[in-house]
Design an enzyme around this catalytic site. Structure first.
Site, mmCIF file in Angstrom:
data_model
loop_
_atom_site.group_PDB
_atom_site.id
_atom_site.type_symbol
_atom_site.label_atom_id
_atom_site.label_comp_id
_atom_site.label_asym_id
_atom_site.label_seq_id
_atom_site.Cartn_x
_atom_site.Cartn_y
_atom_site.Cartn_z
ATOM 1 N N ASP A 1 0.823 -1.210 0.000
ATOM 2 C CA ASP A 1 0.000 0.000 0.000
ATOM 3 C C ASP A 1 0.856 1.258 0.000
ATOM 4 O O ASP A 1 2.080 1.198 0.193
ATOM 5 C CB ASP A 1 -0.898 0.015 1.242
ATOM 6 C CG ASP A 1 -1.949 -1.088 1.235
ATOM 7 O OD1 ASP A 1 -2.283 -1.574 0.140
ATOM 8 O OD2 ASP A 1 -2.422 -1.449 2.329
ATOM 9 N N TYR B 1 5.807 -10.115 7.310
ATOM 10 C CA TYR B 1 5.732 -8.674 7.519
ATOM 11 C C TYR B 1 6.117 -8.334 8.955
ATOM 12 O O TYR B 1 5.893 -9.124 9.886
ATOM 13 C CB TYR B 1 4.312 -8.161 7.275
ATOM 14 C CG TYR B 1 3.932 -7.976 5.826
ATOM 15 C CD1 TYR B 1 3.987 -6.719 5.224
ATOM 16 C CD2 TYR B 1 3.492 -9.049 5.058
ATOM 17 C CE1 TYR B 1 3.624 -6.534 3.895
ATOM 18 C CE2 TYR B 1 3.123 -8.881 3.730
ATOM 19 C CZ TYR B 1 3.184 -7.618 3.158
ATOM 20 O OH TYR B 1 2.829 -7.444 1.843
#
Length: 269
Positions: free
Chosen positions: A51, A108
């Site tokens: 993003d 992540y």
């Protein structure tokens, strides 16, 4: 000939990985300078999409080149690319290898700090918080690998064929003073804004606004929370991508200020 390219980038000033008109993006920058260096149009396929303002300390893309170059392409690219994108390796692979579809595990890290710090700006998310219920947050984190359907933690679940994710591990760590947090999660795939939504819900647990049972209720029922508040994007890093045939460690030089500090700085909760 097909090549995998191992890169890292600071995404603070980009609207994400994916090429899109009118928005600064990592893919577009790389295609521009690859085409310039190789003197032919180059299209690339990334291992996923990050993003806007999200970072990647490890990212792979693949590209097809008709004729092999006769110069140091990595050196030339790193000279051409802006300071916030770095090329680490260029790896020849078999023609059918795919940077996105072949990945079996993505990891992540999410970093946040609870005091104003100019040296962490843009590298970690700033939340002015005191006395977070870390034990409760940890209990909620430990639930994540026990469930498979993450429809509840997705902004647009209906765009997917299914919302099942094989979350292999999840952990929550803190520094010695309890002023920084690090959330780690690994899965075969992730849904739109899934990690930031989970982190937002964990912060609600830490502030006493959501119980651990309430957090688990969403996972059981698959109901989307009435109010979704994703955590800030600046603290999120795609930190490792694993393939059956390629398992490279992230480069220590990138993002070392946060991610590769000595192990004793980060303490499991």
């Amino acid at each position: 000939m097909r090549y995998f390219v191992h890169i890292g980038y600071n995404g603070l000033h980009y609207g994400g990985w994916q090429k899109q008109p009118g928005v600064a993006n990592v893919q577009g920058v790389l295609e521009k300078f690859l085409s310039q260096a190789l003197k032919t149009p180059i299209a690339i396929n990334g291992c996923g999409r990050t993003d806007a303002h999200v970072h990647a300390s490890q990212f792979f893309f693949h590209m097809d080149v008709e004729q092999e170059w006769d110069f140091d392409l990595m050196f030339r690219l790193n000279k051409l690319l802006p300071h916030n994108i770095a090329v680490f390796d260029i790896i020849p692979v078999e023609a059918q290898r795919h940077a996105r579809f072949d990945a079996v595990k993505r990891s992540y890290d999410y970093f946040l700090h609870t005091y104003k710090n100019p040296f962490l700006h843009g590298l970690s998310s700033y939340y002015l918080l005191n006395d977070l219920k870390l034990d409760e947050m940890k209990r909620a984190v430990d639930l994540l690998p026990k469930y498979k359907d993450y429809r509840c933690f997705c902004t647009s679940p209906d765009k997917y064929e299914h919302t099942v994710c094989n979350v292999m591990s999840a952990d929550l760590l803190t520094d010695q003073k309890g002023e920084k947090l690090r959330f780690q999660i690994s899965s075969n795939r992730f849904l739109s804004k899934m990690i930031r939504i989970i982190m937002g819900q964990l912060l609600k647990v830490g502030k006493g606004q959501l119980s651990v049972d309430g957090f688990e209720h969403y996972l059981i029922s698959r109901e989307t929370p009435e109010l979704i508040t994703p955590a800030h994007p600046q603290g999120l890093y795609l930190s490792k991508v694993t393939y059956p045939y390629l398992n490279l460690p992230p480069r220590e030089e990138f993002s070392s200020f946060l991610q590769n500090q000595s192990a004793d700085i980060w303490i499991p909760i």
